[in-house]
Structure formats: structure tokens, C-alpha cells
Design an enzyme around this catalytic site. Structure first.
Site, PDB file in Angstrom:
ATOM      1  N   CYS A  80      -5.510  -9.375   3.427  1.00  0.00           N
ATOM      2  CA  CYS A  80      -6.598  -8.520   3.904  1.00  0.00           C
ATOM      3  C   CYS A  80      -7.843  -9.265   4.383  1.00  0.00           C
ATOM      4  O   CYS A  80      -8.210  -9.142   5.548  1.00  0.00           O
ATOM      5  CB  CYS A  80      -6.975  -7.525   2.817  1.00  0.00           C
ATOM      6  SG  CYS A  80      -5.653  -6.340   2.514  1.00  0.00           S
ATOM      7  N   PHE A  92      -8.488   1.051  -0.777  1.00  0.00           N
ATOM      8  CA  PHE A  92      -9.319   0.004  -1.382  1.00  0.00           C
ATOM      9  C   PHE A  92      -8.644  -0.653  -2.584  1.00  0.00           C
ATOM     10  O   PHE A  92      -9.294  -1.408  -3.304  1.00  0.00           O
ATOM     11  CB  PHE A  92     -10.674   0.593  -1.799  1.00  0.00           C
ATOM     12  CG  PHE A  92     -11.483   1.076  -0.630  1.00  0.00           C
ATOM     13  CD1 PHE A  92     -12.250   0.200   0.120  1.00  0.00           C
ATOM     14  CD2 PHE A  92     -11.455   2.415  -0.258  1.00  0.00           C
ATOM     15  CE1 PHE A  92     -12.981   0.638   1.223  1.00  0.00           C
ATOM     16  CE2 PHE A  92     -12.185   2.868   0.842  1.00  0.00           C
ATOM     17  CZ  PHE A  92     -12.958   1.971   1.583  1.00  0.00           C
ATOM     18  N   GLY A  97     -14.510 -21.339  -5.531  1.00  0.00           N
ATOM     19  CA  GLY A  97     -13.108 -21.728  -5.672  1.00  0.00           C
ATOM     20  C   GLY A  97     -12.597 -22.423  -4.422  1.00  0.00           C
ATOM     21  O   GLY A  97     -13.399 -22.899  -3.591  1.00  0.00           O
ATOM     22  N   LYS A 129      -7.649 -11.455   7.717  1.00  0.00           N
ATOM     23  CA  LYS A 129      -7.401 -10.720   8.965  1.00  0.00           C
ATOM     24  C   LYS A 129      -8.484  -9.672   9.238  1.00  0.00           C
ATOM     25  O   LYS A 129      -8.836  -9.424  10.385  1.00  0.00           O
ATOM     26  CB  LYS A 129      -5.999 -10.092   8.949  1.00  0.00           C
ATOM     27  CG  LYS A 129      -5.879  -8.783   8.221  1.00  0.00           C
ATOM     28  CD  LYS A 129      -4.527  -8.140   8.452  1.00  0.00           C
ATOM     29  CE  LYS A 129      -4.302  -6.942   7.549  1.00  0.00           C
ATOM     30  NZ  LYS A 129      -5.271  -5.862   7.663  1.00  0.00           N
ATOM     31  N   VAL A 150       0.825  -1.204   0.000  1.00  0.00           N
ATOM     32  CA  VAL A 150       0.000   0.000   0.000  1.00  0.00           C
ATOM     33  C   VAL A 150       0.864   1.261   0.000  1.00  0.00           C
ATOM     34  O   VAL A 150       0.636   2.186  -0.782  1.00  0.00           O
ATOM     35  CB  VAL A 150      -0.963  -0.011   1.209  1.00  0.00           C
ATOM     36  CG1 VAL A 150      -1.610   1.338   1.412  1.00  0.00           C
ATOM     37  CG2 VAL A 150      -2.031  -1.084   0.998  1.00  0.00           C
TER      38      VAL A 150
HETATM   39  P1  NAD Z   1       3.227  -4.642   4.022  1.00  0.00           P
HETATM   40  O1  NAD Z   1       3.580  -5.648   5.061  1.00  0.00           O
HETATM   41  O2  NAD Z   1       3.450  -4.975   2.586  1.00  0.00           O
HETATM   42  O3  NAD Z   1       4.021  -3.279   4.309  1.00  0.00           O
HETATM   43  C1  NAD Z   1       4.135  -2.691   5.558  1.00  0.00           C
HETATM   44  C2  NAD Z   1       5.507  -2.009   5.638  1.00  0.00           C
HETATM   45  O4  NAD Z   1       5.577  -1.208   6.816  1.00  0.00           O
HETATM   46  C3  NAD Z   1       6.669  -2.979   5.699  1.00  0.00           C
HETATM   47  O5  NAD Z   1       7.574  -2.705   4.660  1.00  0.00           O
HETATM   48  C4  NAD Z   1       7.297  -2.703   7.075  1.00  0.00           C
HETATM   49  O6  NAD Z   1       8.699  -2.905   7.098  1.00  0.00           O
HETATM   50  C5  NAD Z   1       6.908  -1.261   7.286  1.00  0.00           C
HETATM   51  N1  NAD Z   1       6.926  -0.782   8.687  1.00  0.00           N
HETATM   52  C6  NAD Z   1       6.507  -1.411   9.817  1.00  0.00           C
HETATM   53  N2  NAD Z   1       6.643  -0.613  10.882  1.00  0.00           N
HETATM   54  C7  NAD Z   1       7.152   0.558  10.434  1.00  0.00           C
HETATM   55  C8  NAD Z   1       7.514   1.791  11.060  1.00  0.00           C
HETATM   56  N3  NAD Z   1       7.333   2.002  12.373  1.00  0.00           N
HETATM   57  N4  NAD Z   1       8.016   2.777  10.280  1.00  0.00           N
HETATM   58  C9  NAD Z   1       8.183   2.594   8.966  1.00  0.00           C
HETATM   59  N5  NAD Z   1       7.858   1.456   8.314  1.00  0.00           N
HETATM   60  C10 NAD Z   1       7.351   0.454   9.035  1.00  0.00           C
HETATM   61  O7  NAD Z   1       1.698  -4.263   4.286  1.00  0.00           O
HETATM   62  P2  NAD Z   1       0.596  -3.825   3.197  1.00  0.00           P
HETATM   63  O8  NAD Z   1       0.077  -5.012   2.499  1.00  0.00           O
HETATM   64  O9  NAD Z   1       1.114  -2.667   2.431  1.00  0.00           O
HETATM   65  O10 NAD Z   1      -0.549  -3.330   4.189  1.00  0.00           O
HETATM   66  C11 NAD Z   1      -0.432  -2.124   4.923  1.00  0.00           C
HETATM   67  C12 NAD Z   1      -1.791  -1.777   5.488  1.00  0.00           C
HETATM   68  O11 NAD Z   1      -2.702  -1.506   4.404  1.00  0.00           O
HETATM   69  C13 NAD Z   1      -2.455  -2.893   6.300  1.00  0.00           C
HETATM   70  O12 NAD Z   1      -3.191  -2.330   7.335  1.00  0.00           O
HETATM   71  C14 NAD Z   1      -3.371  -3.559   5.298  1.00  0.00           C
HETATM   72  O13 NAD Z   1      -4.472  -4.191   5.905  1.00  0.00           O
HETATM   73  C15 NAD Z   1      -3.848  -2.374   4.489  1.00  0.00           C
HETATM   74  N6  NAD Z   1      -4.263  -2.686   3.123  1.00  0.00           N
HETATM   75  C16 NAD Z   1      -3.570  -3.583   2.371  1.00  0.00           C
HETATM   76  C17 NAD Z   1      -3.985  -3.840   1.067  1.00  0.00           C
HETATM   77  C18 NAD Z   1      -3.246  -4.849   0.233  1.00  0.00           C
HETATM   78  O14 NAD Z   1      -3.797  -5.233  -0.808  1.00  0.00           O
HETATM   79  N7  NAD Z   1      -2.047  -5.273   0.601  1.00  0.00           N
HETATM   80  C19 NAD Z   1      -5.100  -3.183   0.536  1.00  0.00           C
HETATM   81  C20 NAD Z   1      -5.776  -2.243   1.316  1.00  0.00           C
HETATM   82  C21 NAD Z   1      -5.347  -2.004   2.607  1.00  0.00           C
END
Ligand code: NAD
Length: 460
Positions: free
Chosen positions: A273, A158, A266, A276, A11
């Protein structure tokens, strides 16, 4: 505008790169030095269509920088996006430790007014906790809030992995929650300016209070997960009563109140997402003395559905799979990503290996990630690991296999050369966890076919 993104994952990196593409000056912070090094050396640590180009262009233009320097990151952005992970805690609730650590870092270093944006998916009430964490740090520094004012807004994301850049650049909606304090209205003005380029064609932003914005994200994912589990449960019944779930899908999807999207049966949903977020919403409800009965069922149905291919294999080949060899096509939790978090492939692979089989696996982009994840899943089990082969191509995976199991609906798997496929397999059997193929076509090709909710056609 000057923007800081805290957390450069799926994200954060997409948000940062896309906001830079619109001309903003973006500073991406991460605690993971390796990730920052890859990005600073011209790479991109994740597979996401189109992302590499956007990152490269904006990095070269000097609008997109990557660093682990917390103080510099806080100094940079007037708007600070928190986009760190919110993994499930032991009790299913969202673990907010990374969000609150990011908030405290802001409080430790900020000087002037900042807009703090919760982009991570966080439970209702989290903005209040972020606010309190920053205020506490300011207090420890002896700084009155009026001298370093800030406002926390909620702007849930989203985007869909696999189409993240496209989704971010052309969102179907932007949800922003803010409060109506003087700082909240300043934050509203900043967010309105930042997102203005996305609203040129028509207004896509839904402005609301902070708690409703936080809730909206969970409600959306819960609804989507519900549709999938609903169809999966019906598919399992279709197998028993002798109906074709694909025909049923068309039959109900044509009703505009239902629609065609997200009705595919499926072998279960995965990813970072849905699993959790469903759990976290259930947990939030319990904290308020309410049970979300539907969501509990959604979760249970999905957990069972991840075993559906394993059960079909056992029904066909028996409980003991020693001496049997299988091919798995598709390891990522969905196409166009290398993300294997909570992927159904991991459940099937474990089941086959536990029952004594050998397995050859293949995925168009997730092979590197698969090696990492499989090593973790089977850590300390060298003999089991030795029975897993990472293949070079889909056809390579099939060599000598008793059956093929398809777990991810990659486009590359949709039209294989069935003659070649049959010549590679020891026995021409396909377990199709995504209903990619037509049972009649399979029957005509002399292939024994096991889809999801299609047994009437398979049996002829
Ligand atoms: P991710 O694990 O890919 O990335 C999170 C990043 O944050 C990691 O690189 C980690 O090293 C870094 N991090 C952790 N603590 C930190 C800090 N204190 N300072 C700086 N960096 C730090 O996670 P993601 O998939 O990008 O998801 C992030 C959020 O977005 C979650 O809450 C997730 O539910 C939400 N989200 C994800 C998606 C998706 O498709 N992946 C879609 C919508 C929302």
C-alpha cells in the site's frame, strides 16, 4: 444481505469473511482458480491472524462461497464490492485495468438494481470511470440505464495487514462516499444497513461525497508514510550528530499534537500500500498540474532507507563480501503477515548477494512466500540463488554467520537467548533494522550492535 466480493485477496477475503460473520450471504469471486480451489478445499491462501477460523465457520454455515463464475457472482449480490488489486503502472499511477474489468463484468451480466462499491484504493475520479464502464456495457446490451439502475459508492479500506480481521470487525472509522441522486440515496440506505452492526456502540461512519472518500484513503496512507520517512531521516541525522532517536521519539511523542504512533525509525516501509499509494497520489497531483513536494521526498527517503542496513554492513565489513556469511531475521514487510511485497528484506538480500556473500534467511510465517519471491527476484541467477539458504529456525539461521541483520519486528525475535545467539555467530555483530534491542544491553552482552539512529549509545 446478499453480497458479492470481486477479488478474494487480502482485502476481499477479509471483507467477505467478516461480512459473512455478521450474517450476510457472501459470494467471493476471483479469477485465480488456484486461490478459489484452496478456499473451496478448506484452506486459506494468506496468513492473517484469526482469518482461518472466520472463513471456516462461515463456509461451513453456507454463508461464504468461493467461485470463478462471473455471471453467478453478478446475479448473487445486491451489493457488489470491487476489491481487486490496483498496482502501480509504469508512470506511478494506479493501474485500473482490474477495477475496470470487474466493472465491465458487472455491466455485462446485471439485471436489477445494484450497489457497486469501490473498496480497492483508487484515485479520485475512479467511481466515474467505473460508472461509465458499466453504462457502456449496458448500452451494448441494449439495456436502458433505468431498467438496470445502479450507483457507484466509494468505501475505501483501512485495515492493516497482520491485524486485518480485528481492524475490520472493530474499525476506528468507516468512510463512505455516495452521491445524492435517487440511486445514490438508495445506495446510501443499503450501505447504512450493511454497516449498522459496526455502529452499535457509537457512530463510526463518515458519510461524504465520492471524490472526498477516494481522496481520504490516499491522504491517510500519505500521512502515515510521511511520519515514517520523517523519523527515518531524523534517525540518520541522529547517527551523525550523536543523539538517540529512541529518546527523541519518546520526547516528541508525548506531545498530544504529535502522539506516539507511527514514529518508529527503521529500515524503510514496504508492503502493497504505502509505496504505491504515495506514488499514485503524486501522479494524481501532477495530472492536475501540482507537485506534491513533501510526498516526493517521503518516497525518496524511503527508497534510500531500504539500503541503510546494506550500507551499515559495508561500512563494517567492506565493499567485497565474498567469503562472508550473514543471517537475516524477518522477510515479511511487517510482522503477522506473509506478505513480502516491496519488503525491505528483498533489498538487503539482493545487496548482500550482489556483493558476493552467502545468506541464511528466516521468517516465522513467510518462508513459503519467501521461496516464491526469492526465486522470482533471482530468476536466471542460479549461482546467486545457490548462496541463499532457507533456515528452519532463527538459531539455525545464525550458524557460522559473520553478523545477524534484523529486518522485521516479529515478537519472536524480541527476547532471544543472547548467549546461544553469540555461540552460533562467528562474530557477535547485530544490525538491527527495527531497533528491537537496547544498545546498553547489547554492550553488556558483548555484542557489537548497529541500530538505526542509536550510534551514540553503540559507541558508548
Ligand atoms: P490482492 O492482490 O491480495 O488481491 C486482489 C485479488 O483480485 C487477487 O486475488 C486477484 O486474482 C483478484 N482479481 C483481479 N482481477 C479480478 C477480476 N476481474 N475479477 C475477480 N478477481 C480479480 O490485493 P489486496 O492487497 O487485497 O488489495 C486490493 C485493493 O485493496 C488494492 O487497491 C489495495 O491498495 C487496497 N488495500 C489493500 C490493503 C492491504 O493491506 N492489502 C489495505 C487497504 C486497501
Amino acid at each position: 444481505m446478499k453480497i458479492t466480493i470481486i477479488g478474494t485477496g487480502y482485502v476481499g477475503l477479509v471483507t467477505g469473511a467478516c461480512l459473512a460473520e455478521l450474517g450476510n450471504n457472501v459470494f467471493c469471486l476471483d479469477v485465480d482458480q488456484n486461490k478459489v480451489d484452496i478456499l473451496n478445499n478448506g484452506g486459506v491462501p494468506i496468513h492473517e491472524p484469526g482469518l482461518e477460523d472466520v472463513v471456516a465457520r462461515n463456509r461451513a454455515a453456507g454463508r461464504l462461497t468461493f467461485s470463478t463464475d462471473v455471471a453467478a457472482s453478478v446475479a448473487h449480490g445486491d451489493v457488489q464490492f470491487i476489491a481487486v488489486g490496483t498496482p502501480p503502472d509504469e508512470d506511478g499511477s494506479a493501474d485500473l485495468q482490474y477495477v475496470l474489468a470487474a466493472a465491465r463484468n458487472i455491466g455485462k451480466h446485471m439485471t436489477g438494481f445494484k450497489v457497486i462499491v469501490d473498496k480497492s484504493t483508487v484515485p479520485v475520479g475512479t467511481a466515474g470511470k467505473v460508472q461509465a464502464a458499466i453504462a457502456q456495457e449496458l448500452q451494448l446490451r441494449g439495456i436502458a440505464e433505468k431498467d438496470a439502475a445502479f450507483s457507484v459508492v466509494s468505501n475505501p479500506e483501512f485495515l492493516k495487514e497482520g491485524a486485518a480481521v480485528e481492524d475490520f470487525m472493530r474499525p476506528d472509522r468507516i468512510v463512505i462516499g455516495h452521491d445524492n441522486t435517487p440511486e445514490g440515496l438508495k445506495a446510501y440506505a443499503a450501505m447504512k444497513k450493511l454497516y449498522a452492526p459496526f455502529n452499535r456502540n457509537h457512530e463510526r461512519t463518515y458519510w461524504m461525497d465520492v471524490r472526498s472518500a477516494e481522496f481520504t484513503k490516499y491522504a491517510a496512507n500519505a500521512m502515515l508514510a510521511t511520519r515514517i520517512s520523517f523519523m527515518n531521516e531524523l534517525a540518520n541525522l541522529a547517527d551523525k550528530v550523536g543523539a538517540d532517536i529512541e529518546a527523541v521519539r519518546h520526547g516528541i511523542g508525548s506531545d498530544p499534537r504529535i502522539g506516539h504512533s507511527f514514529l518508529y525509525a527503521g529500515c524503510g516501509y514496504g508492503g502493497s500500500c504505502f509505496p504505491k499509494d504515495v506514488q499514485a497520489l503524486e501522479r494524481t497531483a501532477r495530472d492536475y498540474g501540482q507537485e506534491l513536494h513533501i510526498l516526493r521526498a517521503v518516497e525518496q527517503v524511503n527508497n534510500n532507507q531500504k539500503h541503510v542496513l546494506g550500507k551499515k554492513v559495508v561500512a563494517r565489513f567492506g565493499e567485497d563480501l565474498h567469503g562472508k556469511h550473514f543471517a537475516i531475521w524477518g522477510l515479511a514487510f511487517k510482522p503477522n503477515t506473509d506478505d513480502m511485497r516491496e519488503a525491505s528484506s528483498r533489498v538487503l538480500l539482493s545487496e548482500l548477494i550482489e556483493r558476493g556473500a552467502t545468506v541464511a534467511v528466516y521468517d516465522p510465517v513467510a518462508m513459503k512466500e519467501a521461496r516464491r519471491v526469492v526465486a522470482l527476484d533471482f530468476s536466471g541467477q542460479d549461482e546467486a540463488l545457490g548462496r541463499i539458504r532457507f533456515s528452519e529456525s532463527p538459531m539455525d539461521a545464525l550458524q557460522g554467520a559473520d553478523a545477524l541483520a534484523i529486518v522485521t519486528e516479529w515478537k519472536a525475535f524480541r527476547s532471544p537467548d543472547f548467549d546461544q545467539l553469540k555461540s552460533k555467530l562467528k562474530t557477535p555483530v547485530i544490525f538491527d533494522g527495527r531497533n528491537l534491542f537496547e544498545p546498553q544491553v547489547m554492550a553488556d552482552a558483548g555484542i557489537e550492535y548497529h541500530g538505526i539512529g542509536r550510534s551514540i549509545l553503540t559507541k558508548g
